[in-house]
Each structure stands twice: as structure tokens, then as C-alpha cells.
Motif scaffolding. Sequence first.
Motif, PDB file in Angstrom:
ATOM      1  N   ALA A 139     -68.426 -96.327  16.476  1.00  0.00           N
ATOM      2  CA  ALA A 139     -69.287 -95.424  15.699  1.00  0.00           C
ATOM      3  C   ALA A 139     -70.710 -95.417  16.253  1.00  0.00           C
ATOM      4  O   ALA A 139     -71.332 -94.352  16.388  1.00  0.00           O
ATOM      5  CB  ALA A 139     -69.289 -95.841  14.230  1.00  0.00           C
ATOM      6  N   ALA A 140     -71.223 -96.595  16.577  1.00  0.00           N
ATOM      7  CA  ALA A 140     -72.580 -96.691  17.114  1.00  0.00           C
ATOM      8  C   ALA A 140     -72.684 -95.918  18.425  1.00  0.00           C
ATOM      9  O   ALA A 140     -73.662 -95.190  18.665  1.00  0.00           O
ATOM     10  CB  ALA A 140     -72.966 -98.153  17.322  1.00  0.00           C
ATOM     11  N   TRP A 141     -71.681 -96.079  19.285  1.00  0.00           N
ATOM     12  CA  TRP A 141     -71.690 -95.382  20.571  1.00  0.00           C
ATOM     13  C   TRP A 141     -71.651 -93.868  20.369  1.00  0.00           C
ATOM     14  O   TRP A 141     -72.364 -93.124  21.045  1.00  0.00           O
ATOM     15  CB  TRP A 141     -70.497 -95.814  21.415  1.00  0.00           C
ATOM     16  N   THR A 142     -70.829 -93.397  19.423  1.00  0.00           N
ATOM     17  CA  THR A 142     -70.720 -91.967  19.141  1.00  0.00           C
ATOM     18  C   THR A 142     -72.065 -91.387  18.720  1.00  0.00           C
ATOM     19  O   THR A 142     -72.511 -90.360  19.245  1.00  0.00           O
ATOM     20  CB  THR A 142     -69.677 -91.704  18.044  1.00  0.00           C
ATOM     21  N   PHE A 143     -72.714 -92.042  17.761  1.00  0.00           N
ATOM     22  CA  PHE A 143     -73.999 -91.526  17.277  1.00  0.00           C
ATOM     23  C   PHE A 143     -75.084 -91.605  18.349  1.00  0.00           C
ATOM     24  O   PHE A 143     -75.907 -90.692  18.483  1.00  0.00           O
ATOM     25  CB  PHE A 143     -74.431 -92.282  16.020  1.00  0.00           C
ATOM     26  N   ILE A 192     -65.751 -89.781  14.752  1.00  0.00           N
ATOM     27  CA  ILE A 192     -66.033 -91.005  15.517  1.00  0.00           C
ATOM     28  C   ILE A 192     -64.974 -91.133  16.615  1.00  0.00           C
ATOM     29  O   ILE A 192     -63.772 -91.098  16.340  1.00  0.00           O
ATOM     30  CB  ILE A 192     -65.995 -92.247  14.601  1.00  0.00           C
ATOM     31  N   VAL A 193     -65.425 -91.287  17.861  1.00  0.00           N
ATOM     32  CA  VAL A 193     -64.489 -91.328  18.995  1.00  0.00           C
ATOM     33  C   VAL A 193     -64.417 -92.732  19.588  1.00  0.00           C
ATOM     34  O   VAL A 193     -65.318 -93.549  19.394  1.00  0.00           O
ATOM     35  CB  VAL A 193     -64.909 -90.321  20.086  1.00  0.00           C
ATOM     36  N   PRO A 194     -63.340 -93.034  20.339  1.00  0.00           N
ATOM     37  CA  PRO A 194     -63.190 -94.359  20.969  1.00  0.00           C
ATOM     38  C   PRO A 194     -64.096 -94.480  22.205  1.00  0.00           C
ATOM     39  O   PRO A 194     -63.958 -93.712  23.161  1.00  0.00           O
ATOM     40  CB  PRO A 194     -61.708 -94.396  21.355  1.00  0.00           C
ATOM     41  N   GLU A 195     -65.000 -95.448  22.163  1.00  0.00           N
ATOM     42  CA  GLU A 195     -65.928 -95.633  23.277  1.00  0.00           C
ATOM     43  C   GLU A 195     -65.183 -95.876  24.583  1.00  0.00           C
ATOM     44  O   GLU A 195     -65.565 -95.346  25.645  1.00  0.00           O
ATOM     45  CB  GLU A 195     -66.870 -96.801  23.001  1.00  0.00           C
ATOM     46  N   HIS A 196     -64.115 -96.676  24.540  1.00  0.00           N
ATOM     47  CA  HIS A 196     -63.437 -97.035  25.783  1.00  0.00           C
ATOM     48  C   HIS A 196     -62.787 -95.838  26.472  1.00  0.00           C
ATOM     49  O   HIS A 196     -62.466 -95.899  27.652  1.00  0.00           O
ATOM     50  CB  HIS A 196     -62.399 -98.137  25.523  1.00  0.00           C
TER      51      HIS A 196
END
Length: 623
Positions: A139-143, A192-196
Motif C-alpha cells: 500500500a505504501a509503495w502504491t501511494f 492497491i497493487v503488489p510492489e514485487h
Amino acid sequence: MSPQAQHSARRPHPNSSRLRAPRPLAAAGALALAFSAVLATPLDPLTRQASAATGDKVLTVAVAQSVDSLSPFLATRLLSTSVQRLMYEYLTDYDPGDAHPVPGLATKWTASADKLTWTYTIRSDAKWSDGQKVTAQDAAWTFRKLMTDQAAATANGNFVTNFRSVTAPSPTQLVIELKKPQATMTALDVPIVPEHIWKDVPDFSKFNNDTKFPVVGDGPFVLTGYKADSYVRLRANKDFWRGAPKFDELVFRYYKDQDAAVAALRKGEVSFVAGAPALTPAQASSLDGQKNIRVNDAPGRRFYALATNPGARAKNGRKFGDGDPSLLDERVRHALFLAVDRKTIIDKVFQGHAVEGQGYIPPRFATYFWKPSAGQALGYDPAKAAHLLDQAGYRKNADGRRVGKDGRPLNYRVLCHATDPNDKAVGQYLREWWAKLGIGMTLDCLDNVTDPWLAGKYDLAFDGWSVNPDPDYVLSIHTCAALPATPKDTGPTDNFVCDRTYDDLYDRQLAEYDPAKRATVVKQLESRLYDLGYMNVMAYPNAVEAYRTDQIASIETMPEAAGNIYGQDGYWSWWSAVPADSAGSSGGGSTGIVVGVVAGVVVLAGAGVFLARRRRATADDRE
């Protein structure tokens, strides 16, 4: 995403979130086998036959809108953002009953005393479809991507412009710090997307998420196949934290011809048809009383409008496009709208399956619904319209044509969705009404209204958005911040409106946590937009849709009392749908029309209800 406006649903035709510019089924066994014959060509015959052979339950939804992108960072059309809802979880969801925020990826949330720090507890029982756990870091990466990459912020950047920082102190804790209070913190409609998976995307402006399947997600369905202007195919996520959907597969099948989609429903080739974005009165009437078919007719979450080109421009000050300069005069814009008979549109075009348009937000969202005062209203008044045109210097010549000082007659191009019968019908009335004023009109009906809309190459256009319980998104698309950075860029603007008074009011409502005070400011925003004359909301169409009861035993509407099935603020309809041949189901269901509150208003009220959300359609949703 939820710009759902959903020009219906650039979210395209309008029908939230571009014109510009927006959902069900097949049963199992022999029935699914019969469907495979119909769907073999567009839906990959080998896969379809395998599904039939294994007895998979397939729900097929006929749609009239094509996908603009399957990237949650770019998608704005109603269909596209609806698919995003199925693929990815948001921090919070909307209760299908009254739209108050309920846990999604976040199980709970708290705010600091000054409302500048929000802490979300991320659930520990969610995982991506490739088996990896979903964490707060995703979530943090998405935002943060939305905050730092202009291309990634194309669809939902408005939600993070006030963010100061986003961190993930632990796998289950997300912390968002704000620059100033923000009332939409329980209505952040961002997938929210998967960072990896996404961290390796080189250019977010070009990646459409449609080349490698299955697409990794954590929603109730997993995207397994896609063909442009043909189909979107999804499989049930058996590991979805809220529980697996009851249908094994969900297919959105594209029909350019809405009558053909209705015929497919009659023959059982599709399970559900929503129209473009709704069935026409004639189509609904033809389905009334048909065996194993139910028509749902309920108050919708869309508005149907006529938008004027105020002069396309970018944030860098560059003007572009070829909008008629006469429309820069507020008196001309008001005159055009004074010559529109909304009652005739409701009676003759929608045949009662709509409510007469007034303010920007539909009456279904009672907290924010606004209508002009008697002295402010631009009601049907051709004489006053003629007077305003005279004042603006556009008088009739010897031929009865309105001309300016340069002698050029007024003749407006109106962008129209080729797949929407309502656009064409209303367009004929506009030609007649404006002709009486001495104004010419050309109806430009296109399959793709997005390109000329984004290029500013139109004078007026049919517009429409699916509005979310929280109206922030559909309000934000008329701010100066929504303009494209340069003429070559794309911004979330609806039709290039930029007014500092409007912007000040927008900032005030966003920072106001008190529901009643915020609603007051939102209504002031609607009043300002109305007075500017850039948007003429002509109607609030009902959600008129139909499905086969011998394929769908039950399905949830939103709101539950009298609401829509397709284009919801969430995934409740398709996630809840029960196959007619499931154990314990009656298999049939009554035929006829299920009529919601057609003439009245559904009030989404109740303690703590935080009406929040959006979706646009540039006239499609540009849903």
C-alpha cells in the motif's frame, strides 16, 4: 479506480468516471457447453470448452463500453474501473446497504487529534494470487508511486496531492501523514497493487497491464484473459479473504450494437445486460414479461449532461484545440442551456426512466444533492435565451442565422457516443431547439470520443459520470490542478474548466471533517459550477438493466433497497451472485420488472455514513 464518473464511464461514455468521457453470467454443465459455442470465437474456444467440460459456472455480462486500460494507474472508464475493483482491494470498501466505509484491505483506521496522521491496520489474512502475502508495504509503495510519478497519477492522483509522507512501519501498519486535514481518508478509491510485480514497470504512461496473464491481484477475481473490444475474462479467487465468489468465471463481453446484446440475453447467450449505460425504454419494455428474465429499474448514480468547451488549455498556459470562441462568453453558454427543455428529454427520450437534472450530484446522494433557486435556475426559456444572445452580440441576419461581428454564423459541433441511443435522440431535439434561436448544430457521433475530447477538438459534448458516495473525485475533475501539464499530456480534467473561486471552494470541502459543514461547501461548489454554465445536467438516468433468472438465482444491488447491479461502488454484485443451479436455489426466479424507487429519492443516510466516492465518464465514466 474509481473515478468511475464513472463520459460515461474518458471514463468513456459517460456512462463515471472518457465519453468520453463504466456487469453477468452462464450456468454450468450443458448450459455452459451451449454458451461455449456462442463465445468460442472471441473467448478462446479451448479454454471455454475446458470450462464446460469441468462444469465451471460462468457468468457472462454484455457491455457496450470498451476498456481504455487495465492498468489501475490509467483506467478511468466505468468498465475499466469496475474490473479494477474485482482485481485489487482498496483500503476500505463501501457497505452495500448505505455506503458507509467498511473494512477492505484495512481492518481498522485511526486519526491523530489534529487529523494529520492516519494509521491503518492492514489485514494479515490477505495474499496475492501468486501466493505472496499482501503487506502494508504494498500500500505504501502504491501511494508513493502516485505521489512521485506523474504518469502513475493519471487516474487517481487527486487522492494523494495533500499527502506529506506514506510509510509502512510494519507488515500490518500503514501510516499516512497529511499537509492539512483531508475528508476523504476513509474513501481513498485507489487500487492497491503488489510492489514485487509493479516495481519493474519502466513507463507507467504506456503499461496497460494486458500482456501477461493471469494478472497478479488480491481481489475477488483474477484477470486471466483480455482482447480489445471483445472480452475481459476473470477467474474466481478461491483465496479471497472475504470468501470466494460462487461463479467460477466472470466474462465481460463487448457488444457495439446494444440491440444485439439484448437479443443475446433473450437467447441465453449472456446472463446480464446493462446497456450503454442503461437499457432504453423500448429495450426494457421488450424484455418485460419474458420468461426467465428480470428487469431491474432503480435510481442510478449517474448524471447525464451537456458540457461546453471553455477553451482547452494546459497548466503551462498553452491553449490548444479548436473550440468555438463564442462559448467563452457565459451569456452564450446560458442561452444554449435555456433553450433545452429537460422535461421533454425525460418524457420523450427516457420515457420516465430518469429524473429531471438540476445540480451536479444525483438525488440518490441526498447529503450532497443540490438544486438551483428559482431565480438562479436556467429553466426552459427560449425568449430569455434569444435576449442573452442579442446582448452577447450574436443577432439574427436576414436569413435568420445568429452571427457575430465577423459575420460568421454560429454552428456548433456536438460530440456524441455512437453506441448511446440517448445521445442521438437528445441531439435531434437540440438541433430543433437551437435552430429556433438561429443556431446551427452538427451531431458528431463517434465510436471513440476520447481522442477529440482530450485534444479539445469539440464545441459541446454529451457528458456523464458515475458519482461515488463521496463526491470528491467528480468535483476534482473541474479544478485547475486537473488540467494536463502540457498540450501533449493527459490530465484528469473533465472539460478543461479552471476557475479560482471553484478551486477555493474545492479546497475548503476537502479539508472539512464535519459532515454537515462539508455538505454545505459541496453545494456551494455545485452552485458555482452551475452559474459558470460549463455543465448542463439534463437528467439523472435510472439504472435499467436485465438478467436471466435461470442463470442467476440471486444478486446484490447497491443500495440494497433499490439500487444498481452494474457499475457499483464495489464488487458486491458479482461477488455475491449465486448460480441458478446451485444447491438449494430455486433455479428460476420471477419474471417481469423489479421496479425500484423510480420517481423518488433513495436517501443514503444514517449515523456515521460517510458518502464517498466517484467515477466518471467523459461521458462514459466518460463512464
